[in-house]
Scaffold this motif. Sequence first.
Motif: not given
Length: 257
Positions: A177-179, A93-99, A164-167, A205-210
């Motif tokens: 975010l698509r443009l 589930n990589p999409e859950r754990f990224r900025t 960002s999303q939600g702001e 966004g970048t992946a958060l470390p495990f």
Amino acid sequence: MSIEVNGVAISDQAINVESAYHKLADTDPREAQEQAALALTIRELLRQRATEVGLEVPEDETGLDAVIDQLLEQEVEIPEADEATCRRWYEQNPERFRTPDLAEVRHILIAGHPEDLEERNQARTLAEQLIEQLQADPSAFADLARAHSRCPSADSGGLLGQVSQGETVPEFEDAVLRLPVGLSPQPIKTRYGFHVVEVLQHVPGTALPFEAVQAPIAEYLEAVSRQRAMSQYIRLLAGEADIKGIKLDASDSPLIQ
């Protein structure tokens, strides 16, 4: 509503009292009654099981919750989420754990009330005209924002900063975010009107470390395991019991959420 669990009746009065704990502002009273009946049925099932295994069950409701907790701890095994399990979930589930993705944006809001079609059309026309001006003279953005925008950002030349999303409102975020970087050739329509938008840069966004998310992953997986194990346990008890007047679906009970 007449309910019995192994010959023990659950009264309508008890269900009415319990239903008060299941009422929300938008809850149908009948749904609250059904949830109350289900919760009391499961509670009685667990009370009887606690007696059966030799736990000291109070005659009234005082202390029953503690006995039920003791019963469940004794009879329901909740698997722990070890590091390997957590890491597997993290990788699946990589999409859950990224900025979040960011876009640095400036805009000009031409206001148009969503129910005023004439005002909306005028807002669209003006936004399109401003885009044409900016295509000819990109340096005019700040001045045009100060002159026309109905957003507080007009004072800073339309600069919104990083979005960002939600702001902001979803329709605006989804678009910016698509443009691509640069001036949008079309105005963006939102509930507030039409926006002339320039994307100054994208910051992916970048992946958060495990290691940073292992603890919340473990907490989530153990909560899911607990819910599943409780539901299976109650279904097992229900399958061995004589229950009349209600169909037991443990997964819907607030008692085990």
